[in-house]
Design a protein around this motif. Structure first.
Motif, PDB file in Angstrom:
ATOM      1  N   ASP A 192       4.487  60.556 106.514  1.00  0.00           N
ATOM      2  CA  ASP A 192       3.809  59.354 106.961  1.00  0.00           C
ATOM      3  C   ASP A 192       3.596  59.427 108.472  1.00  0.00           C
ATOM      4  O   ASP A 192       4.273  60.164 109.180  1.00  0.00           O
ATOM      5  N   ILE A 193       2.654  58.650 108.957  1.00  0.00           N
ATOM      6  CA  ILE A 193       2.293  58.643 110.372  1.00  0.00           C
ATOM      7  C   ILE A 193       2.998  57.476 111.047  1.00  0.00           C
ATOM      8  O   ILE A 193       2.880  56.333 110.622  1.00  0.00           O
ATOM      9  N   ALA A 195       6.815  52.764 101.800  1.00  0.00           N
ATOM     10  CA  ALA A 195       5.892  51.650 102.002  1.00  0.00           C
ATOM     11  C   ALA A 195       4.612  52.129 102.653  1.00  0.00           C
ATOM     12  O   ALA A 195       4.619  53.066 103.436  1.00  0.00           O
ATOM     13  N   ASP A 196       3.499  51.461 102.344  1.00  0.00           N
ATOM     14  CA  ASP A 196       2.230  51.781 102.988  1.00  0.00           C
ATOM     15  C   ASP A 196       2.283  51.435 104.462  1.00  0.00           C
ATOM     16  O   ASP A 196       1.783  52.145 105.304  1.00  0.00           O
ATOM     17  N   MET A 197       2.902  50.292 104.788  1.00  0.00           N
ATOM     18  CA  MET A 197       2.981  49.826 106.160  1.00  0.00           C
ATOM     19  C   MET A 197       4.306  49.133 106.367  1.00  0.00           C
ATOM     20  O   MET A 197       4.757  48.419 105.495  1.00  0.00           O
ATOM     21  N   GLU A 198       4.900  49.343 107.513  1.00  0.00           N
ATOM     22  CA  GLU A 198       6.108  48.612 107.855  1.00  0.00           C
ATOM     23  C   GLU A 198       5.860  47.906 109.163  1.00  0.00           C
ATOM     24  O   GLU A 198       5.629  48.545 110.182  1.00  0.00           O
ATOM     25  N   THR A 199       5.908  46.583 109.118  1.00  0.00           N
ATOM     26  CA  THR A 199       5.624  45.816 110.323  1.00  0.00           C
ATOM     27  C   THR A 199       6.704  44.783 110.605  1.00  0.00           C
ATOM     28  O   THR A 199       6.503  43.882 111.391  1.00  0.00           O
ATOM     29  N   GLU A 200       7.841  44.867 109.940  1.00  0.00           N
ATOM     30  CA  GLU A 200       8.936  43.928 110.178  1.00  0.00           C
ATOM     31  C   GLU A 200       9.412  44.052 111.620  1.00  0.00           C
ATOM     32  O   GLU A 200       9.276  45.102 112.244  1.00  0.00           O
ATOM     33  N   GLU A 201       9.982  42.974 112.150  1.00  0.00           N
ATOM     34  CA  GLU A 201      10.512  42.996 113.521  1.00  0.00           C
ATOM     35  C   GLU A 201      11.497  44.142 113.676  1.00  0.00           C
ATOM     36  O   GLU A 201      12.375  44.336 112.858  1.00  0.00           O
ATOM     37  N   GLY A 202      11.350  44.915 114.725  1.00  0.00           N
ATOM     38  CA  GLY A 202      12.300  45.965 115.056  1.00  0.00           C
ATOM     39  C   GLY A 202      12.113  47.259 114.273  1.00  0.00           C
ATOM     40  O   GLY A 202      12.826  48.211 114.510  1.00  0.00           O
ATOM     41  N   LEU A 218       6.190  51.080 113.120  1.00  0.00           N
ATOM     42  CA  LEU A 218       4.927  50.855 112.437  1.00  0.00           C
ATOM     43  C   LEU A 218       4.473  52.198 111.872  1.00  0.00           C
ATOM     44  O   LEU A 218       4.168  53.123 112.626  1.00  0.00           O
ATOM     45  N   ARG A 219       4.467  52.298 110.542  1.00  0.00           N
ATOM     46  CA  ARG A 219       4.109  53.556 109.878  1.00  0.00           C
ATOM     47  C   ARG A 219       3.096  53.277 108.783  1.00  0.00           C
ATOM     48  O   ARG A 219       3.100  52.223 108.168  1.00  0.00           O
ATOM     49  N   ILE A 220       2.257  54.267 108.555  1.00  0.00           N
ATOM     50  CA  ILE A 220       1.346  54.225 107.417  1.00  0.00           C
ATOM     51  C   ILE A 220       1.385  55.589 106.750  1.00  0.00           C
ATOM     52  O   ILE A 220       1.760  56.587 107.371  1.00  0.00           O
ATOM     53  N   THR A 221       0.975  55.619 105.494  1.00  0.00           N
ATOM     54  CA  THR A 221       0.929  56.901 104.795  1.00  0.00           C
ATOM     55  C   THR A 221      -0.183  57.753 105.390  1.00  0.00           C
ATOM     56  O   THR A 221      -1.120  57.238 106.012  1.00  0.00           O
ATOM     57  N   ALA A 240      -1.389  42.680 110.098  1.00  0.00           N
ATOM     58  CA  ALA A 240      -0.853  44.042 109.998  1.00  0.00           C
ATOM     59  C   ALA A 240      -1.970  45.079 110.009  1.00  0.00           C
ATOM     60  O   ALA A 240      -1.873  46.104 110.698  1.00  0.00           O
ATOM     61  N   LYS A 241      -3.047  44.832 109.265  1.00  0.00           N
ATOM     62  CA  LYS A 241      -4.183  45.768 109.228  1.00  0.00           C
ATOM     63  C   LYS A 241      -4.843  45.875 110.595  1.00  0.00           C
ATOM     64  O   LYS A 241      -5.262  46.956 111.001  1.00  0.00           O
ATOM     65  N   LYS A 242      -4.947  44.750 111.293  1.00  0.00           N
ATOM     66  CA  LYS A 242      -5.533  44.757 112.636  1.00  0.00           C
ATOM     67  C   LYS A 242      -4.690  45.623 113.572  1.00  0.00           C
ATOM     68  O   LYS A 242      -5.223  46.457 114.310  1.00  0.00           O
ATOM     69  N   LEU A 243      -3.384  45.452 113.521  1.00  0.00           N
ATOM     70  CA  LEU A 243      -2.472  46.240 114.355  1.00  0.00           C
ATOM     71  C   LEU A 243      -2.589  47.725 114.040  1.00  0.00           C
ATOM     72  O   LEU A 243      -2.673  48.579 114.936  1.00  0.00           O
ATOM     73  N   VAL A 244      -2.609  48.051 112.756  1.00  0.00           N
ATOM     74  CA  VAL A 244      -2.729  49.439 112.348  1.00  0.00           C
ATOM     75  C   VAL A 244      -4.043  50.031 112.838  1.00  0.00           C
ATOM     76  O   VAL A 244      -4.083  51.149 113.377  1.00  0.00           O
ATOM     77  N   THR A 245      -5.135  49.302 112.685  1.00  0.00           N
ATOM     78  CA  THR A 245      -6.446  49.794 113.114  1.00  0.00           C
ATOM     79  C   THR A 245      -6.467  50.055 114.617  1.00  0.00           C
ATOM     80  O   THR A 245      -6.972  51.092 115.068  1.00  0.00           O
ATOM     81  N   GLU A 246      -5.891  49.141 115.382  1.00  0.00           N
ATOM     82  CA  GLU A 246      -5.828  49.336 116.836  1.00  0.00           C
ATOM     83  C   GLU A 246      -4.993  50.559 117.188  1.00  0.00           C
ATOM     84  O   GLU A 246      -5.346  51.339 118.083  1.00  0.00           O
ATOM     85  N   LYS A 247      -3.884  50.754 116.490  1.00  0.00           N
ATOM     86  CA  LYS A 247      -3.015  51.913 116.756  1.00  0.00           C
ATOM     87  C   LYS A 247      -3.705  53.221 116.377  1.00  0.00           C
ATOM     88  O   LYS A 247      -3.583  54.223 117.071  1.00  0.00           O
ATOM     89  N   VAL A 248      -4.449  53.217 115.274  1.00  0.00           N
ATOM     90  CA  VAL A 248      -5.175  54.413 114.871  1.00  0.00           C
ATOM     91  C   VAL A 248      -6.211  54.787 115.920  1.00  0.00           C
ATOM     92  O   VAL A 248      -6.403  55.946 116.248  1.00  0.00           O
ATOM     93  N   LEU A 249      -6.866  53.765 116.486  1.00  0.00           N
ATOM     94  CA  LEU A 249      -7.866  54.013 117.519  1.00  0.00           C
ATOM     95  C   LEU A 249      -7.258  54.565 118.807  1.00  0.00           C
ATOM     96  O   LEU A 249      -7.939  55.270 119.556  1.00  0.00           O
ATOM     97  N   GLU A 250      -6.014  54.231 119.059  1.00  0.00           N
ATOM     98  CA  GLU A 250      -5.362  54.747 120.275  1.00  0.00           C
ATOM     99  C   GLU A 250      -5.100  56.213 120.112  1.00  0.00           C
ATOM    100  O   GLU A 250      -5.135  57.019 120.940  1.00  0.00           O
TER     101      GLU A 250
END
Length: 186
Positions: free
Chosen positions: A92-93, A107-114, A117-120, A176-186
């Motif tokens: 996972d990334i 998990a596809d995404m983990e965005t819980e506090e602390g 942030l990972r995606i497959t 969560a999707k917005k955060l992931v998209t922004e991170k992917v763009l970085e």
């Protein structure tokens, strides 16, 4: 003393037409599995695996001193070859800025506090490919004179979220999707 051709190493079983056709079909199946780009486990199936299948089939026939390679020999060779193919798991990334390492996660995404942030890998490829295609289309329109300046990061994020809004289950998932998209763009 009589010396057989088997003991001199010159024994070479012939591959029957039926065995050859079965071999081709099994090789095609391996290639089709390999072509599945969205698979988490990936491996490369090349002509080397076909050559191995042929050699293993011939070896199976030699073991029983058969002059012909039968479908049964090919089936056993295919079973052995399939067991020997190594699957390489794509990790996972990890999208956190402070860590560029990859992690295994269910998990596809983990965005819980602390938590990180990972995606497959599959999700990463899907998001990045969609963004790249949109940027190319925007660039194409700009060249034709139909575009209006440069594409801004926020416009790209908004476009992506609008494009996938039917798949989003609620406000938390949208964030969560917005955060992931922004991170992917970085």
């Amino acid at each position: 003393a009589v010396v057989s051709t088997q003991s001199t190493g010159k024994f070479k079983p012939k591959i029957t037409r039926e065995s050859q056709e079965y071999m081709v079909e099994e090789y095609k199946k391996l290639r089709q599995r390999d072509a599945n780009a969205m698979s988490k486990a990936s491996w490369r199936i090349t002509v080397r695996q076909l050559e191995s299948l042929i050699r293993l089939s011939e070896a199976m026939a030699k073991m029983v001193c058969d002059e012909k390679v039968t479908v049964a020999h090919v089936k056993e060779a295919f079973r052995l070859l399939s067991k020997s193919i190594i699957r390489v798991e794509t990790p996972d990334i990890n999208l956190d800025e402070d860590q560029n390492t990859t992690q295994d996660a269910d998990a596809d995404m983990e965005t819980e506090e602390g938590e990180n942030l990972r995606i497959t890998f599959e999700e990463y490829k899907k998001v990045s490919n969609m963004l790249i295609l949109h940027m190319r289309e925007f660039e194409e329109k700009s060249r034709e004179g139909a575009g209006e300046g440069a594409l801004k990061k926020q416009e790209l994020v908004d476009w992506y979220l609008q494009h996938i809004e039917d798949d989003i289950g609620g406000e938390q998932e949208m964030i969560a999707k917005k955060l992931v998209t922004e991170k992917v763009l970085e």
